[in-house]
Write an enzyme that holds these catalytic residues in place. Structure first.
Site, PDB file in Angstrom:
ATOM      1  N   ASP A 154      43.462  32.500  32.838  1.00  0.00           N
ATOM      2  CA  ASP A 154      44.242  33.042  31.840  1.00  0.00           C
ATOM      3  C   ASP A 154      44.702  32.361  30.767  1.00  0.00           C
ATOM      4  O   ASP A 154      45.018  30.838  31.043  1.00  0.00           O
ATOM      5  CB  ASP A 154      45.517  33.422  32.871  1.00  0.00           C
ATOM      6  CG  ASP A 154      46.264  34.634  31.886  1.00  0.00           C
ATOM      7  OD1 ASP A 154      46.386  35.695  32.326  1.00  0.00           O
ATOM      8  OD2 ASP A 154      46.963  34.343  30.880  1.00  0.00           O
ATOM      9  N   ASN A 174      48.208  44.662  37.407  1.00  0.00           N
ATOM     10  CA  ASN A 174      49.120  45.841  36.670  1.00  0.00           C
ATOM     11  C   ASN A 174      48.459  46.796  36.138  1.00  0.00           C
ATOM     12  O   ASN A 174      47.243  46.858  35.635  1.00  0.00           O
ATOM     13  CB  ASN A 174      49.438  44.759  35.344  1.00  0.00           C
ATOM     14  CG  ASN A 174      50.502  43.748  35.762  1.00  0.00           C
ATOM     15  OD1 ASN A 174      51.286  43.866  36.750  1.00  0.00           O
ATOM     16  ND2 ASN A 174      50.430  42.614  35.119  1.00  0.00           N
ATOM     17  N   GLY A 191      52.903  47.357  33.290  1.00  0.00           N
ATOM     18  CA  GLY A 191      53.128  45.987  32.455  1.00  0.00           C
ATOM     19  C   GLY A 191      51.470  45.631  31.899  1.00  0.00           C
ATOM     20  O   GLY A 191      51.376  44.320  31.721  1.00  0.00           O
ATOM     21  N   GLN A 192      50.698  46.651  32.354  1.00  0.00           N
ATOM     22  CA  GLN A 192      49.154  46.240  31.707  1.00  0.00           C
ATOM     23  C   GLN A 192      49.129  46.008  30.093  1.00  0.00           C
ATOM     24  O   GLN A 192      49.564  46.930  29.606  1.00  0.00           O
ATOM     25  CB  GLN A 192      48.283  47.171  32.133  1.00  0.00           C
ATOM     26  CG  GLN A 192      46.673  46.682  32.216  1.00  0.00           C
ATOM     27  CD  GLN A 192      45.621  47.880  32.413  1.00  0.00           C
ATOM     28  OE1 GLN A 192      46.317  49.013  33.222  1.00  0.00           O
ATOM     29  NE2 GLN A 192      44.648  47.604  32.450  1.00  0.00           N
ATOM     30  N   HIS A 203      42.022  44.193  35.639  1.00  0.00           N
ATOM     31  CA  HIS A 203      41.649  42.893  35.911  1.00  0.00           C
ATOM     32  C   HIS A 203      42.584  42.434  37.131  1.00  0.00           C
ATOM     33  O   HIS A 203      43.547  42.985  37.290  1.00  0.00           O
ATOM     34  CB  HIS A 203      41.978  41.856  35.051  1.00  0.00           C
ATOM     35  CG  HIS A 203      43.216  42.125  34.079  1.00  0.00           C
ATOM     36  ND1 HIS A 203      43.227  43.257  33.131  1.00  0.00           N
ATOM     37  CD2 HIS A 203      44.449  41.973  34.185  1.00  0.00           C
ATOM     38  CE1 HIS A 203      44.380  43.371  32.813  1.00  0.00           C
ATOM     39  NE2 HIS A 203      45.058  42.517  33.205  1.00  0.00           N
ATOM     40  N   HIS A 223      44.706  39.499  38.516  1.00  0.00           N
ATOM     41  CA  HIS A 223      45.433  38.263  38.402  1.00  0.00           C
ATOM     42  C   HIS A 223      45.531  37.443  39.849  1.00  0.00           C
ATOM     43  O   HIS A 223      45.772  38.051  40.977  1.00  0.00           O
ATOM     44  CB  HIS A 223      46.806  38.207  38.170  1.00  0.00           C
ATOM     45  CG  HIS A 223      47.183  38.951  36.647  1.00  0.00           C
ATOM     46  ND1 HIS A 223      47.356  37.975  35.758  1.00  0.00           N
ATOM     47  CD2 HIS A 223      47.190  40.019  36.208  1.00  0.00           C
ATOM     48  CE1 HIS A 223      47.478  38.866  34.607  1.00  0.00           C
ATOM     49  NE2 HIS A 223      47.531  40.140  35.016  1.00  0.00           N
TER      50      HIS A 223
HETATM   51  P1  5GP Z   1      47.983  41.960  31.986  1.00  0.00           P
HETATM   52  O1  5GP Z   1      49.567  41.916  31.399  1.00  0.00           O
HETATM   53  O2  5GP Z   1      47.205  43.101  31.290  1.00  0.00           O
HETATM   54  O3  5GP Z   1      48.267  42.374  33.442  1.00  0.00           O
HETATM   55  O4  5GP Z   1      47.272  40.806  31.944  1.00  0.00           O
HETATM   56  C1  5GP Z   1      46.498  40.380  30.920  1.00  0.00           C
HETATM   57  C2  5GP Z   1      46.214  38.890  30.921  1.00  0.00           C
HETATM   58  O5  5GP Z   1      45.502  38.379  30.009  1.00  0.00           O
HETATM   59  C3  5GP Z   1      47.594  38.139  30.622  1.00  0.00           C
HETATM   60  O6  5GP Z   1      47.923  37.278  31.398  1.00  0.00           O
HETATM   61  C4  5GP Z   1      47.087  37.288  28.994  1.00  0.00           C
HETATM   62  O7  5GP Z   1      47.786  36.000  29.161  1.00  0.00           O
HETATM   63  C5  5GP Z   1      45.603  37.416  29.416  1.00  0.00           C
HETATM   64  N1  5GP Z   1      44.825  37.253  28.131  1.00  0.00           N
HETATM   65  C6  5GP Z   1      45.144  37.866  27.095  1.00  0.00           C
HETATM   66  N2  5GP Z   1      44.095  37.772  26.089  1.00  0.00           N
HETATM   67  C7  5GP Z   1      43.173  36.854  26.714  1.00  0.00           C
HETATM   68  C8  5GP Z   1      42.215  36.078  26.021  1.00  0.00           C
HETATM   69  O8  5GP Z   1      41.524  36.295  25.097  1.00  0.00           O
HETATM   70  N3  5GP Z   1      41.762  34.829  27.061  1.00  0.00           N
HETATM   71  C9  5GP Z   1      42.236  34.765  28.495  1.00  0.00           C
HETATM   72  N4  5GP Z   1      41.562  33.782  28.917  1.00  0.00           N
HETATM   73  N5  5GP Z   1      43.288  35.407  28.804  1.00  0.00           N
HETATM   74  C10 5GP Z   1      43.677  36.397  27.867  1.00  0.00           C
END
Ligand code: 5GP
Ligand code: ZN
Length: 113
Positions: free
Chosen positions: A30, A86, A92-93, A99, A101
């Site tokens: 991440d 999420n 919170g997505q 994906h 985590h």
């Molecule tokens: P969400 O909030 O959708 O569950 O998680 C999205 C995750 O993607 C976040 O933890 C954020 O830090 C990560 N993320 C967003 N853009 C990028 C990117 O360009 N590269 C990487 N490695 N992680 C990303």
């Protein structure tokens, strides 16, 4: 899918620190880690969220969870870890590509905030 960051990561159009890849999925670090180990496991196929999976995805989803277990072993998370999916706005997505985590190497608070 056009303009999806995670599709671009899977296609190597955007750089990331990939820690695992096969024909169906990619796991990478991440960008904004919330724990010393913070990996994201994504399918190569564009699926918007967990709310958008179908019966066709049963095998893929199972393989992603087995990969979580294997990555946890590889990253020495024998004391435990947290997995988070999420889903959509209220969940919170922020990236609309399914994906998982995988967070570890710190004590997680319960319940998550
Ligand atoms: P969400 O909030 O959708 O569950 O998680 C999205 C995750 O993607 C976040 O933890 C954020 O830090 C990560 N993320 C967003 N853009 C990028 C990117 O360009 N590269 C990487 N490695 N992680 C990303
Ligand atoms: Zn995508």
């Amino acid at each position: 899918m056009l303009d999806c960051i995670f599709c671009k990561i899977a296609n190597k159009e955007i750089d990331s620190q990939i820690v695992f890849e096969d024909d169906k999925m990619v796991a990478f670090k991440d960008l904004s880690p919330q724990a010393p180990v913070h990996l994201l496991i994504i399918p190569k196929k564009h699926i918007q969220s967990l709310a958008d999976v179908s019966e066709d995805d049963v095998k893929l989803l199972g393989e992603m969870l087995i990969r979580v277990k294997k990555l946890a072993e590889e990253f020495e998370l024998e004391n435990g870890y947290r997995t988070v999916i999420n889903t959509r706005g209220d969940g919170g997505q922020t990236v609309d590509h399914l994906h998982i985590h995988l967070l570890g190497k710190r004590k997680m608070q319960c319940p998550p905030g």
